[in-house]
Design an enzyme around this catalytic site. Structure first.
Site, short mmCIF file in Angstrom:
data_model
loop_
_atom_site.label_atom_id
_atom_site.label_comp_id
_atom_site.label_asym_id
_atom_site.label_seq_id
_atom_site.Cartn_x
_atom_site.Cartn_y
_atom_site.Cartn_z
N SER A 1 -10.26 -0.90 6.30
CA SER A 1 -9.59 -0.88 5.18
C SER A 1 -8.56 -1.96 4.39
O SER A 1 -8.21 -1.95 3.34
CB SER A 1 -8.78 0.46 5.01
OG SER A 1 -9.51 1.32 4.73
N SER B 1 -9.68 1.32 2.22
CA SER B 1 -9.08 2.33 1.27
C SER B 1 -7.74 1.43 0.76
O SER B 1 -7.26 2.15 -0.28
CB SER B 1 -8.53 3.16 2.26
OG SER B 1 -7.44 2.88 3.18
N LYS C 1 0.73 -1.35 0.08
CA LYS C 1 0.07 -0.13 0.06
C LYS C 1 0.78 1.39 0.01
O LYS C 1 1.99 1.30 0.74
CB LYS C 1 -1.01 -0.05 1.36
CG LYS C 1 -1.96 1.15 1.22
CD LYS C 1 -2.77 0.97 2.45
CE LYS C 1 -4.04 1.92 2.52
NZ LYS C 1 -4.91 1.83 3.53
N1 GLN Z 1 -13.47 3.36 5.42
C1 GLN Z 1 -13.21 3.86 6.73
C2 GLN Z 1 -12.68 5.31 6.52
O1 GLN Z 1 -13.15 5.93 5.42
C3 GLN Z 1 -12.12 3.13 7.08
C4 GLN Z 1 -10.67 3.65 6.53
C5 GLN Z 1 -9.44 2.66 6.91
O2 GLN Z 1 -9.52 1.70 7.53
N2 GLN Z 1 -8.29 3.23 6.60
O3 GLN Z 1 -12.15 5.97 7.42
#
Ligand code: GLN
Length: 453
Positions: free
Chosen positions: A137, A113, A34
């Site tokens: 994410s 994400s 990532k």
């Molecule tokens: N979807 C969640 C957010 O938008 C989690 C994102 C994540 O785990 N980085 O914050």
């Protein structure tokens, strides 16, 4: 793509093998990263324009601890994976570099994400990858992309070199083609690190070996709050089939309650934005990436102009929300209240793990949605995180693995379904054992990947 680096790493493994030296646990295995992970001399952008200058990404002078550990284990690192800007999002549509697409249906999102990391595995670019999970994410894109994704216990993996989003929640973990491969990658990256004060000083488990363990007698809890209104019935049916498979493997299944589940979305989006507003203060045009200097600018206007031009809409929304909930007069009503509710959510899990060993739920209430479907409605995007946020707030380990896809007959193509397994703190071994049992019974691989067919 870092082709030169990948080839050099591969040659080194070949040489070691030829010399008969002991090889690392991931010798020759390509692992995607990532782009929130610092890679020495390799562009790191976190999906943001603000970490670029003249179109080129920020070049970190150091490797994240997980990256050093992968290298030491002989892994090949062919490149960085797309993501929502600063890991904020659930669809990878908030990337400054364009969205990632779901390889099972390219009109749909692979989740986010860590969408790029999930796609790298789903599309068979790399058998494994790393993502980060603050509120889902890793698990949600694993679910949407039909791969395995693991969020370890908070503190199990060092976050040194992970660009911080919400520090009380962030955790790095693997994606992989199957449970055993994910377990092996976690074995390599887990462990205490003096560079991350939140990393836990506990021995790393034998996660891969745990995949062979019998699950007979394991008590599996099924929380009623995760099978309530809002859950796609086809996802419910698929997850229930996986739970039945666990019963067949000798687990006992029992209903449980996690009564504060309903408050998780509000709690998370107060705490995560508060922490983000503080963490993202470092992107100021001085220390990293881009700088906007207009005529007559002073330091303050340079900060403002840089952040105005460098951050995308979702990141700005969160900085404003987070600054608001931390501001004098609102701190008690929002931030402090959310901290208290977080404790209640953590206690829900403590109570549950007095009765059961593992909790089984859907990973997402909805199937992979179409690109563009939710971008106009941030709240709709946030609400889809309902099943992954509680484990993040509680700091407990959780993973997602493929269940049976939705049926072809439903007016949409068969789509991936993720089964989430949640364990007590540091009980990753048991989580892998149960996941391997679900996997053994799952027809998930029947899904054909059109892009590669
Ligand atoms: N979807 C969640 C957010 O938008 C989690 C994102 C994540 O785990 N980085 O914050």
């Amino acid at each position: 793509v870092s082709g030169e680096q990948a080839l050099a790493q591969a040659r080194e493994v070949d040489l070691k093998r030829a010399r008969g030296e002991t090889l690392g646990k991931l010798a020759g295995v390509p692992i995607g990263l990532k782009d929130a992970l610092a890679t020495r001399g390799v562009a790191t952008t976190c999906g943001s324009k603000i970490l670029t200058r003249n179109g080129k990404g920020w070049l970190p002078p150091f490797d994240a601890t997980v990256v050093s550990r992968l290298k030491a284990a002989g892994a090949i690192l062919p490149g960085k994976c797309n993501m929502d800007e600063f890991a904020m999002g659930s669809s990878t549509e908030n990337s400054a570099f364009g969205p990632a697409k779901n390889p099972w249906d390219t009109t749909r999102t692979p989740g986010g994400s860590s969408g790029g990391s999930a796609v790298a595995v789903a599309a068979q670019m790399t058998p494994g990858s790393l993502g980060s999970d603050t509120g889902g994410s890793i698990r949600q894109p694993a679910s949407f992309s039909n791969v395995v994704g693991v969020k370890p216990t908070y503190g199990r993996v060092s976050r040194y070199g992970l660009v911080a989003f919400a520090s009380s929640l962030d955790q790095i973990g693997p994606f992989a083609v199957d449970v055993r491969s994910a377990a092996r990658i976690l074995e390599v990256i887990a462990g205490q690190d003096e560079r991350d004060a939140t990393s836990i000083d506990a021995p790393v488990g034998a996660y891969e070996a745990a995949c062979e363990r019998s699950v007979k007698g394991t008590r599996v809890g099924v929380p009623e709050e995760y099978f309530a209104a809002g859950l796609d019935p086809e996802i419910a049916a698929s997850v229930r089939a996986s739970i039945d498979a666990l019963a067949n493997a000798g687990c006992t299944i029992q209903p449980i309650k996690l009564p504060h589940t309903d408050y998780a979305v509000a709690t998370y989006y107060v705490l995560a934005t508060a922490e983000a507003s503080s963490n993202l203060a470092r992107f100021d045009g001085v220390r990293f990436g881009m700088r906007v200097e207009s005529a007559g600018a002073n330091l303050t206007t340079m900060y403002g102009d840089t952040r105005e031009a460098g951050f995308g809409a979702e990141v700005k929304r969160r900085i404003m929300l987070g600054t608001y909930v931390l501001s004098a007069g609102y701190y008690d009503a929002y931030y402090l209240k959310a901290l208290r509710v977080r404790t209640l959510i953590r206690r829900d899990f403590e109570e549950a793990f007095k009765q059961v060993d593992i909790i089984a739920t859907p990973t997402s209430p909805v199937a992979p949605f179409r690109l563009g479907e939710r971008t106009g409605d941030p709240l709709a995007m946030y609400l889809a995180d309902i099943y992954t946020l509680p484990a993040s707030l509680a700091g407990v380990p959780a993973l997602s693995l493929p269940g049976a896809p939705t049926p072809a007959s439903s007016g949409r193509p068969p789509l991936p379904v993720g089964v989430q397994l949640i364990a007590a703190p540091l009980d990753e071994e048991r989580m892998f054992a149960v996941a391997a049992a679900v996997e053994a019974a799952s027809p998930a691989r029947a899904l054909a990947l059109p892009a590669l067919a």
